[in-house]
Design an enzyme around this catalytic site. Structure first.
Site, PDB file in Angstrom:
ATOM      1  N   ARG A  75       0.861  -1.189   0.000  1.00  0.00           N
ATOM      2  CA  ARG A  75       0.000   0.000   0.000  1.00  0.00           C
ATOM      3  C   ARG A  75       0.894   1.235   0.000  1.00  0.00           C
ATOM      4  O   ARG A  75       1.742   1.397   0.873  1.00  0.00           O
ATOM      5  CB  ARG A  75      -0.914  -0.023   1.226  1.00  0.00           C
ATOM      6  CG  ARG A  75      -1.813   1.190   1.319  1.00  0.00           C
ATOM      7  CD  ARG A  75      -2.887   1.068   2.411  1.00  0.00           C
ATOM      8  NE  ARG A  75      -3.663   2.285   2.436  1.00  0.00           N
ATOM      9  CZ  ARG A  75      -3.633   3.207   3.412  1.00  0.00           C
ATOM     10  NH1 ARG A  75      -2.893   3.014   4.496  1.00  0.00           N
ATOM     11  NH2 ARG A  75      -4.340   4.298   3.321  1.00  0.00           N
ATOM     12  N   HIS A 119      -3.325  10.777   0.341  1.00  0.00           N
ATOM     13  CA  HIS A 119      -2.814  10.578   1.701  1.00  0.00           C
ATOM     14  C   HIS A 119      -2.178  11.901   2.130  1.00  0.00           C
ATOM     15  O   HIS A 119      -0.988  11.978   2.390  1.00  0.00           O
ATOM     16  CB  HIS A 119      -1.850   9.402   1.755  1.00  0.00           C
ATOM     17  CG  HIS A 119      -1.664   8.806   3.122  1.00  0.00           C
ATOM     18  ND1 HIS A 119      -1.764   7.445   3.385  1.00  0.00           N
ATOM     19  CD2 HIS A 119      -1.359   9.366   4.317  1.00  0.00           C
ATOM     20  CE1 HIS A 119      -1.534   7.218   4.677  1.00  0.00           C
ATOM     21  NE2 HIS A 119      -1.276   8.372   5.264  1.00  0.00           N
ATOM     22  N   GLU A 164      -8.160   8.297   5.802  1.00  0.00           N
ATOM     23  CA  GLU A 164      -8.514   8.933   7.082  1.00  0.00           C
ATOM     24  C   GLU A 164      -9.089  10.349   6.953  1.00  0.00           C
ATOM     25  O   GLU A 164      -8.456  11.329   7.418  1.00  0.00           O
ATOM     26  CB  GLU A 164      -7.293   8.947   8.009  1.00  0.00           C
ATOM     27  CG  GLU A 164      -6.717   7.576   8.280  1.00  0.00           C
ATOM     28  CD  GLU A 164      -5.670   7.570   9.397  1.00  0.00           C
ATOM     29  OE1 GLU A 164      -5.178   8.638   9.795  1.00  0.00           O
ATOM     30  OE2 GLU A 164      -5.355   6.468   9.894  1.00  0.00           O
ATOM     31  N   ASN A 285      -7.999   1.664   9.390  1.00  0.00           N
ATOM     32  CA  ASN A 285      -6.734   1.944  10.081  1.00  0.00           C
ATOM     33  C   ASN A 285      -7.041   1.968  11.568  1.00  0.00           C
ATOM     34  O   ASN A 285      -7.967   2.664  11.998  1.00  0.00           O
ATOM     35  CB  ASN A 285      -6.176   3.307   9.683  1.00  0.00           C
ATOM     36  CG  ASN A 285      -5.641   3.326   8.258  1.00  0.00           C
ATOM     37  OD1 ASN A 285      -5.669   2.322   7.552  1.00  0.00           O
ATOM     38  ND2 ASN A 285      -5.152   4.488   7.839  1.00  0.00           N
ATOM     39  N   TYR A 287      -5.140   1.916  15.595  1.00  0.00           N
ATOM     40  CA  TYR A 287      -3.940   1.925  16.448  1.00  0.00           C
ATOM     41  C   TYR A 287      -4.256   1.838  17.929  1.00  0.00           C
ATOM     42  O   TYR A 287      -3.377   1.519  18.721  1.00  0.00           O
ATOM     43  CB  TYR A 287      -3.144   3.207  16.198  1.00  0.00           C
ATOM     44  CG  TYR A 287      -2.521   3.239  14.820  1.00  0.00           C
ATOM     45  CD1 TYR A 287      -1.284   2.645  14.597  1.00  0.00           C
ATOM     46  CD2 TYR A 287      -3.179   3.820  13.741  1.00  0.00           C
ATOM     47  CE1 TYR A 287      -0.701   2.652  13.339  1.00  0.00           C
ATOM     48  CE2 TYR A 287      -2.597   3.829  12.473  1.00  0.00           C
ATOM     49  CZ  TYR A 287      -1.363   3.244  12.283  1.00  0.00           C
ATOM     50  OH  TYR A 287      -0.793   3.238  11.040  1.00  0.00           O
ATOM     51  N   GLU A 338      -4.017  -0.256   7.909  1.00  0.00           N
ATOM     52  CA  GLU A 338      -2.893   0.149   8.765  1.00  0.00           C
ATOM     53  C   GLU A 338      -3.112  -0.396  10.160  1.00  0.00           C
ATOM     54  O   GLU A 338      -4.200  -0.258  10.731  1.00  0.00           O
ATOM     55  CB  GLU A 338      -2.766   1.679   8.894  1.00  0.00           C
ATOM     56  CG  GLU A 338      -2.262   2.388   7.666  1.00  0.00           C
ATOM     57  CD  GLU A 338      -2.151   3.898   7.864  1.00  0.00           C
ATOM     58  OE1 GLU A 338      -1.956   4.365   9.015  1.00  0.00           O
ATOM     59  OE2 GLU A 338      -2.278   4.613   6.851  1.00  0.00           O
TER      60      GLU A 338
HETATM   61  C1  FCB Z   1      -2.067   7.194  10.475  1.00  0.00           C
HETATM   62  C2  FCB Z   1      -1.603   7.685   9.112  1.00  0.00           C
HETATM   63  C3  FCB Z   1      -0.246   7.196   8.708  1.00  0.00           C
HETATM   64  C4  FCB Z   1       0.712   7.115   9.872  1.00  0.00           C
HETATM   65  C5  FCB Z   1       0.083   6.412  11.060  1.00  0.00           C
HETATM   66  C6  FCB Z   1       0.983   6.262  12.258  1.00  0.00           C
HETATM   67  O1  FCB Z   1      -2.998   8.091  10.979  1.00  0.00           O
HETATM   68  O2  FCB Z   1      -2.522   7.310   8.120  1.00  0.00           O
HETATM   69  O3  FCB Z   1       0.211   8.011   7.662  1.00  0.00           O
HETATM   70  O4  FCB Z   1       1.195   8.372  10.186  1.00  0.00           O
HETATM   71  O5  FCB Z   1      -1.079   7.087  11.440  1.00  0.00           O
END
Ligand code: FCB
Length: 432
Positions: A75, A119, A164, A285, A287, A338
């Site tokens: 990607r 992006h 995002e 995405n 985290y 992600e």
């Molecule tokens: C996301 C982004 C990516 C990267 C990660 C850690 O929000 O899409 O570009 O910075 O965080």
């Protein structure tokens, strides 16, 4: 037990401004991130994407590493200012040539290209006209997408419009911590609407130009837990879910904005139908999760393990999020586009990078994805963020997310232990 079928896609993700460098080469125009980085005080230590990982020149070496890794898909994003240096109008063929070569080389290495069309690197000339707060930027996006799909559509099957939209709108236009650095919540609401609108319009263009295309959009989505069982905390969690998740999911999947969120987007007739254009996959995405109490206040879990970003490590929340997406929105397919973690990696005396925390992070999150699949979520792929250490936006080069270490002074690539672990994990899951 293996929760993943043979045709599951194992990938790694990156973005143009974070890795390419070469900001002045082959006719590329200025982007809002070039301008933001040049503005004192905006990016940590004055870092910029001017060189980054020099992927623009070193991509053949990186593709060789991807091949060694056994990667199924890569990607990356396409930089709008390389293709249309002025945002609209004149097409810069030299910019398209770069992505043309990249796609050919990926395919020759047996790696599926997964490009993202936006992006975050908006041409500065469009920002000068109002950026995403104005509708004409959504129209310009379609002008940019047309030559890209015309050039690459014969070889690229999976197309992502945006990365995002929440981050684009809120960090860029309301909180001012990303480019273009504006600070108005109404501008963020306007920007989010125009980003979504441009997604819907672009999805139609891609489908028209590339008959067998798989079209999707990538959202950052987070599971939200209330800090306690109290009615007030549960209402706060629901509101946070509305602002962060449903504000984007509802228009895309249901052609409506949630009525319990107090924003006023600039909707015109036909916009919601356009935004709800059919998609083939949802990119997720993820985290971290949110824990929220009354007043929309975020609560830190005492004793929780955290990454170098300060983000809580909580894989069970990824399972919950994915199961819920499948149940509430029934996307035809989901890719985790992600997932990953920053840690303060260092090169050891033996020359290696022993990032055992990242190995634990990836292992537990891949298990969490497998658990969601077993509960029925239609997940077809997983992409690690990131393939390489790179320019982490306002944090500059201080945060390392890669499974490949980049020694910035020399640009040498050193596969970390997580790279070797990922290779074992994905090759053991693939047919021999
Ligand atoms: C996301 C982004 C990516 C990267 C990660 C850690 O929000 O899409 O570009 O910075 O965080």
């Amino acid at each position: 037990m293996n929760a993943f079928p043979d045709d599951f896609t194992w990938g790694a993700a990156t973005a143009a401004y974070q890795i390419e460098g070469a900001v002045d080469e082959d006719g590329r125009g200025e982007s809002i991130w070039d301008r933001f980085c040049a503005t004192p005080g905006k990016v940590r230590a004055g870092d910029t994407g001017a060189v980054a990982c020099d992927f623009y020149h070193r991509y053949p070496e990186d593709i060789a590493l991807m091949r060694e890794l056994g990667l199924g898909a890569f990607r990356f994003s396409i930089a709008w200012p390389r293709v249309l240096p002025d945002g609209r109008g004149r097409v810069n063929e030299a910019g398209l040539d770069f992505y043309d070569r990249l796609v050919d080389d990926l395919l020759a290495a047996g790696i599926q290209p997964f490009p993202t069309l936006y992006h975050w690197d908006l041409p500065q000339s469009l920002e000068n006209e109002g950026g995403w707060t104005v509708r004409s930027t959504a129209e310009a996006f379609v002008e940019y997408v047309e030559p890209v799909v015309a050039r690459l559509g014969d070889r690229v099957r999976h197309w992502t419009t945006h990365n995002e939209p929440w981050v684009v709108a809120w960090l860029g236009y309301s909180w001012g911590i990303h480019a273009p650095g504006r600070t108005s919540e109404q501008e963020a609401v306007d920007a989010a609407h125009h980003v979504l609108l441009s997604h819907g319009w672009a999805a139609e263009v891609i489908r028209r130009e590339v008959p067998n295309a798989k079209v999707g959009i990538v959202l950052n989505l987070e599971h939200v837990d209330p800090a306690s069982d109290s009615e007030a905390d549960r209402a706060a969690a629901r509101e946070m879910d509305g602002r962060a998740n449903r504000w984007f999911l509802d228009p895309i999947f249901r052609a409506e904005y949630p009525d319990d969120v107090p924003f006023s987007p600039p909707v015109r007739d036909g916009d919601l139908e356009a935004i709800a254009a059919r998609i083939d996959f949802l990119g997720v995405n993820n985290y971290f999760r949110f824990v929220v109490r009354d007043g929309l206040e975020l609560v830190e879990t005492p004793g929780a393990q955290r990454t170098d970003m300060g983000w809580e490590i909580h894989p069970e929340s990824l399972t919950k999020l994915l199961v819920r997406l499948g149940r509430d929105y029934a996307p035809p397919s989901i890719y985790i586009t992600e997932n990953g973690a920053a840690f303060a990696d260092v090169r050891a005396h033996d020359g290696g990078v022993h990032d055992l925390e990242r190995v634990d992070f990836l292992a537990s999150h891949i298990d969490a994805v497998g658990a969601a699949r077993e509960q029925g979520a239609p997940i077809d792929g997983y992409f690690v963020w990131s393939f390489l250490d790179n320019f982490e936006w306002a944090m500059g080069y201080s945060k390392r997310f890669g499974i490949v270490y980049v020694d910035y002074p020399t640009l040498e690539r050193i596969p970390k232990d997580s790279f070797h672990w990922y290779r074992e994990r994905i090759t053991s899951l693939q047919p021999a």
